[in-house]
Design an enzyme around this catalytic site. Structure first.
Site, PDB file in Angstrom:
ATOM      1  N   SER A  62       0.822  -1.212   0.000  1.00 12.42           N
ATOM      2  CA  SER A  62       0.000   0.000   0.000  1.00 12.42           C
ATOM      3  C   SER A  62       0.856   1.262   0.000  1.00 12.42           C
ATOM      4  O   SER A  62       2.015   1.246   0.411  1.00 12.42           O
ATOM      5  CB  SER A  62      -0.911   0.008   1.230  1.00 12.42           C
ATOM      6  OG  SER A  62      -1.708  -1.146   1.264  1.00 12.42           O
TER       7      SER A  62
HETATM    8  N1  SAH Z   1      -0.876  -4.314   3.837  1.00 14.81           N
HETATM    9  C1  SAH Z   1      -0.364  -4.949   2.644  1.00 14.81           C
HETATM   10  C2  SAH Z   1      -1.405  -4.877   1.549  1.00 14.81           C
HETATM   11  C3  SAH Z   1      -1.233  -5.955   0.547  1.00 14.81           C
HETATM   12  S1  SAH Z   1      -2.490  -5.964  -0.696  1.00 14.81           S
HETATM   13  C4  SAH Z   1       0.905  -4.269   2.208  1.00 14.81           C
HETATM   14  O1  SAH Z   1       0.997  -3.037   2.318  1.00 14.81           O
HETATM   15  O2  SAH Z   1       1.814  -4.952   1.711  1.00 14.81           O
HETATM   16  C5  SAH Z   1      -3.787  -6.868   0.090  1.00 14.81           C
HETATM   17  C6  SAH Z   1      -3.464  -8.259   0.560  1.00 14.81           C
HETATM   18  O3  SAH Z   1      -4.677  -8.855   0.997  1.00 14.81           O
HETATM   19  C7  SAH Z   1      -2.867  -9.183  -0.492  1.00 14.81           C
HETATM   20  O4  SAH Z   1      -1.674  -9.736  -0.030  1.00 14.81           O
HETATM   21  C8  SAH Z   1      -3.941 -10.261  -0.674  1.00 14.81           C
HETATM   22  O5  SAH Z   1      -3.421 -11.545  -0.946  1.00 14.81           O
HETATM   23  C9  SAH Z   1      -4.626 -10.222   0.685  1.00 14.81           C
HETATM   24  N2  SAH Z   1      -5.983 -10.771   0.672  1.00 14.81           N
HETATM   25  C10 SAH Z   1      -6.950 -10.625  -0.266  1.00 14.81           C
HETATM   26  N3  SAH Z   1      -8.058 -11.300   0.084  1.00 14.81           N
HETATM   27  C11 SAH Z   1      -7.801 -11.857   1.298  1.00 14.81           C
HETATM   28  C12 SAH Z   1      -8.562 -12.685   2.187  1.00 14.81           C
HETATM   29  N4  SAH Z   1      -9.797 -13.059   1.909  1.00 14.81           N
HETATM   30  N5  SAH Z   1      -7.963 -13.069   3.330  1.00 14.81           N
HETATM   31  C13 SAH Z   1      -6.693 -12.703   3.646  1.00 14.81           C
HETATM   32  N6  SAH Z   1      -5.934 -11.945   2.839  1.00 14.81           N
HETATM   33  C14 SAH Z   1      -6.471 -11.516   1.675  1.00 14.81           C
END
Ligand code: SAH
Length: 212
Positions: A62
């Site tokens: 993010s």
């Molecule tokens: N806070 C993280 C954001 C990553 S993007 C950062 O800054 O790196 C969002 C993440 O949510 C991804 O890694 C994706 O795999 C995860 N995600 C999506 N759906 C999900 C679910 N149902 N349960 C757990 N994680 C999920």
């Protein structure tokens, strides 16, 4: 090289302060956590820019402003103690939470990302984090209730399990919507849940169902 990166993290904190982030502990965490550690080699030169970046598997780390702002919203609402993060991804937001709250639980549905994030946090000596490979729509029932919940992928609607796992007086921050997403804050008082719209945002989707 390392000294440069340290200066860059400080520079990023200063930039976010100019952008309106106020909480001193959040700014200190941004200045302290090396964001380049959470990014692939080819993109490391962009680590201290205020932008989201790809992390593989179709996911993104993010934007630093949104990481800081979401963390600050929980802190300004008085949360200090036990928080749940949904969507570990790179682990960067997790590291910022580890520096600003007593105990962090984080759920990620893609195993490869979860393992990588776990190693990164261990290398940074952040031991107040517990991670799980699982479906964030279900939250983490055995560890509930949580003083704060932060969702870093957009859900079509607020997941009921997360509302159930919020402590009395607890606060959840989550992007809600499909194409048009809004960052919302939900405050729980007993069985009353009050929702506040914070700002329009753009996140990858919170995927329902199977984990990878
Ligand atoms: N806070 C993280 C954001 C990553 S993007 C950062 O800054 O790196 C969002 C993440 O949510 C991804 O890694 C994706 O795999 C995860 N995600 C999506 N759906 C999900 C679910 N149902 N349960 C757990 N994680 C999920």
């Amino acid at each position: 090289m390392l000294a440069n990166y340290t200066r860059s993290a400080h520079g990023l904190a200063e930039l976010l302060q100019r952008e309106g982030v106020e909480d001193k502990d959040v700014l200190a965490a941004i200045a302290d956590v090396p964001r380049h550690v959470f990014i692939d080699d080819v993109l490391k030169h962009k680590a201290y820019q205020n932008t989201a970046l790809p992390i593989g598997q179709g996911q993104t780390i993010s934007q630093p402003y949104i990481v800081a702002r979401m963390t600050e919203l929980l802190r300004l609402a008085g949360v200090r103690d036990k928080v749940l993060e949904i969507g570990t991804g790179s682990g960067y937001q997790t590291a910022i939470l580890a520096k600003t709250f007593t105990k962090v639980f984080s759920v990620e549905r893609i195993k490869a990302l979860q393992w990588q994030a776990k190693r990164r946090l261990q290398n940074l000596d952040l031991y107040n984090v517990t991670m799980k490979h699982g479906d964030g729509w279900q939250g983490w029932e055995s560890q509930a209730p949580f003083a704060g919940i932060i969702v870093t992928a957009a859900a079509s609607h607020v997941p009921q399990a997360l509302l159930d796992q919020l402590a009395d007086g607890g606060v959840m921050i989550a992007p809600i919507g499909n194409e048009d997403q809004q960052l919302v804050m939900v405050v729980r008082e007993g069985e009353k849940f009050t929702q506040h719209v914070i700002a329009p945002v753009r996140f990858v989707p919170l995927i329902p169902g199977d984990i990878e």
